[in-house]
Design a protein around this motif. Structure first.
Motif, PDB file in Angstrom:
ATOM      1  N   PRO A  71       0.811  -1.225   0.000  1.00  0.00           N
ATOM      2  CA  PRO A  71       0.000   0.000   0.000  1.00  0.00           C
ATOM      3  C   PRO A  71       0.845   1.277   0.000  1.00  0.00           C
ATOM      4  O   PRO A  71       1.944   1.322   0.556  1.00  0.00           O
ATOM      5  N   LEU A  72       0.305   2.301  -0.617  1.00  0.00           N
ATOM      6  CA  LEU A  72       0.945   3.613  -0.577  1.00  0.00           C
ATOM      7  C   LEU A  72       0.772   4.194   0.816  1.00  0.00           C
ATOM      8  O   LEU A  72      -0.275   4.035   1.445  1.00  0.00           O
ATOM      9  N   THR A  73       1.783   4.892   1.297  1.00  0.00           N
ATOM     10  CA  THR A  73       1.674   5.537   2.607  1.00  0.00           C
ATOM     11  C   THR A  73       1.113   6.951   2.489  1.00  0.00           C
ATOM     12  O   THR A  73       0.611   7.503   3.467  1.00  0.00           O
ATOM     13  N   ASP A  74       1.179   7.513   1.287  1.00  0.00           N
ATOM     14  CA  ASP A  74       0.636   8.852   1.043  1.00  0.00           C
ATOM     15  C   ASP A  74       0.279   8.954  -0.431  1.00  0.00           C
ATOM     16  O   ASP A  74       0.962   8.390  -1.288  1.00  0.00           O
ATOM     17  N   SER A  75      -0.795   9.656  -0.718  1.00  0.00           N
ATOM     18  CA  SER A  75      -1.167   9.897  -2.102  1.00  0.00           C
ATOM     19  C   SER A  75      -1.954  11.199  -2.179  1.00  0.00           C
ATOM     20  O   SER A  75      -2.670  11.559  -1.243  1.00  0.00           O
ATOM     21  N   PHE A  76      -1.787  11.881  -3.303  1.00  0.00           N
ATOM     22  CA  PHE A  76      -2.499  13.141  -3.521  1.00  0.00           C
ATOM     23  C   PHE A  76      -2.483  13.455  -5.005  1.00  0.00           C
ATOM     24  O   PHE A  76      -1.716  12.870  -5.773  1.00  0.00           O
ATOM     25  N   THR A  77      -3.340  14.377  -5.408  1.00  0.00           N
ATOM     26  CA  THR A  77      -3.430  14.800  -6.800  1.00  0.00           C
ATOM     27  C   THR A  77      -3.195  16.300  -6.853  1.00  0.00           C
ATOM     28  O   THR A  77      -3.730  17.048  -6.033  1.00  0.00           O
ATOM     29  N   TYR A  99      -6.686   3.662  -5.646  1.00  0.00           N
ATOM     30  CA  TYR A  99      -6.596   5.000  -5.068  1.00  0.00           C
ATOM     31  C   TYR A  99      -7.407   5.971  -5.920  1.00  0.00           C
ATOM     32  O   TYR A  99      -7.342   5.926  -7.157  1.00  0.00           O
ATOM     33  N   VAL A 100      -8.174   6.821  -5.260  1.00  0.00           N
ATOM     34  CA  VAL A 100      -8.975   7.811  -5.968  1.00  0.00           C
ATOM     35  C   VAL A 100      -8.044   8.931  -6.437  1.00  0.00           C
ATOM     36  O   VAL A 100      -7.328   9.529  -5.641  1.00  0.00           O
ATOM     37  N   VAL A 101      -8.079   9.196  -7.731  1.00  0.00           N
ATOM     38  CA  VAL A 101      -7.277  10.263  -8.314  1.00  0.00           C
ATOM     39  C   VAL A 101      -8.027  11.584  -8.164  1.00  0.00           C
ATOM     40  O   VAL A 101      -7.474  12.583  -7.710  1.00  0.00           O
ATOM     41  N   PHE A 119      -1.256  12.653 -10.362  1.00  0.00           N
ATOM     42  CA  PHE A 119      -1.419  11.831  -9.165  1.00  0.00           C
ATOM     43  C   PHE A 119      -0.034  11.422  -8.684  1.00  0.00           C
ATOM     44  O   PHE A 119       0.797  10.958  -9.467  1.00  0.00           O
ATOM     45  N   VAL A 120       0.207  11.612  -7.391  1.00  0.00           N
ATOM     46  CA  VAL A 120       1.493  11.267  -6.790  1.00  0.00           C
ATOM     47  C   VAL A 120       1.236  10.275  -5.661  1.00  0.00           C
ATOM     48  O   VAL A 120       0.377  10.499  -4.805  1.00  0.00           O
ATOM     49  N   GLY A 121       1.977   9.168  -5.686  1.00  0.00           N
ATOM     50  CA  GLY A 121       1.868   8.164  -4.631  1.00  0.00           C
ATOM     51  C   GLY A 121       3.229   7.897  -4.024  1.00  0.00           C
ATOM     52  O   GLY A 121       4.238   7.822  -4.738  1.00  0.00           O
ATOM     53  N   LYS A 122       3.246   7.767  -2.695  1.00  0.00           N
ATOM     54  CA  LYS A 122       4.515   7.533  -1.989  1.00  0.00           C
ATOM     55  C   LYS A 122       4.432   6.267  -1.139  1.00  0.00           C
ATOM     56  O   LYS A 122       3.379   5.930  -0.615  1.00  0.00           O
ATOM     57  N   ARG A 123       5.583   5.640  -1.005  1.00  0.00           N
ATOM     58  CA  ARG A 123       5.798   4.586  -0.010  1.00  0.00           C
ATOM     59  C   ARG A 123       6.952   5.082   0.847  1.00  0.00           C
ATOM     60  O   ARG A 123       8.076   5.180   0.379  1.00  0.00           O
ATOM     61  N   ASN A 125       9.132   7.831   2.188  1.00  0.00           N
ATOM     62  CA  ASN A 125       9.489   9.143   1.615  1.00  0.00           C
ATOM     63  C   ASN A 125       9.736   9.086   0.115  1.00  0.00           C
ATOM     64  O   ASN A 125      10.041  10.098  -0.508  1.00  0.00           O
ATOM     65  N   GLU A 126       9.632   7.891  -0.455  1.00  0.00           N
ATOM     66  CA  GLU A 126       9.952   7.711  -1.864  1.00  0.00           C
ATOM     67  C   GLU A 126       8.696   7.827  -2.736  1.00  0.00           C
ATOM     68  O   GLU A 126       7.678   7.166  -2.493  1.00  0.00           O
ATOM     69  N   VAL A 127       8.775   8.666  -3.774  1.00  0.00           N
ATOM     70  CA  VAL A 127       7.687   8.778  -4.747  1.00  0.00           C
ATOM     71  C   VAL A 127       7.794   7.570  -5.676  1.00  0.00           C
ATOM     72  O   VAL A 127       8.791   7.396  -6.372  1.00  0.00           O
ATOM     73  N   VAL A 128       6.730   6.744  -5.668  1.00  0.00           N
ATOM     74  CA  VAL A 128       6.728   5.539  -6.499  1.00  0.00           C
ATOM     75  C   VAL A 128       5.725   5.626  -7.645  1.00  0.00           C
ATOM     76  O   VAL A 128       5.761   4.813  -8.566  1.00  0.00           O
TER      77      VAL A 128
END
Length: 151
Positions: A71-77, A99-101, A119-123, A125-128
């Motif tokens: 799972p992503l630890t953080d996500s945002f658009t 994840y909802v975009v 859309f940006v997703g992180k695991r 501190n890394e942007v994946v």
């Protein structure tokens, strides 16, 4: 909400003559009844809808992205034109790996426009995930014009 007008409010020929000479109590009651009726009837016209000629469906639209793996630890658009950042509450719990975009909560800000989003997703501190989208909105809903559904 229609009410019947009492028979006494509809004057016959004999009553018409007496009404002209002297306004009776029945006529006053009739005038009050009719005035109240039209006031109530017209009060419903005061409420203006945002889009009078548009009928929207009750559905709530969202566009999702499936991201496999942990799972992503953080996500945002991000709306690229103005750097507006959209964070969907409970996005991680939405559905495992999805994840909802963007969703209809953003419709008013995008109404009658089309724009670019990322859309940006992180695991940790890394942007994946970094995926670009184009969305548009009408007077009711958002619509994805382009962008991936899954990675």
């Amino acid at each position: 909400m229609y009410s019947e007008i009492p028979n006494r409010c509809i004057p016959n020929r004999v009553q018409e003559i007496s009404i002209i000479a002297n306004i009776s109590m029945d006529t006053r009651v009739c005038v009050v009844c009719l005035t109240s009726f039209f006031a109530i009837l017209l009060s419903g016209c005061e409420e203006e809808h945002r889009h009078q000629d548009v009928i929207c469906t009750e559905e709530f639209r969202s566009s999702t992205l499936h991201v496999p793996g942990s799972p992503l630890t953080d996500s945002f658009t991000i709306r690229l034109a103005n750097s507006d950042t959209v964070r969907i509450q409970g996005n991680a719990e939405f559905r495992q790996g999805y994840y909802v975009v963007l969703d209809d909560n953003y419709q008013l800000k995008l109404e009658n426009q089309q724009d670019n989003f990322r859309f940006v997703g992180k695991r940790g501190n890394e942007v994946v995930v970094r995926e670009d989208y184009i969305f548009k909105a009408d007077q009711c809903h958002i619509t994805k014009v382009s962008g991936k559904n899954k990675l």
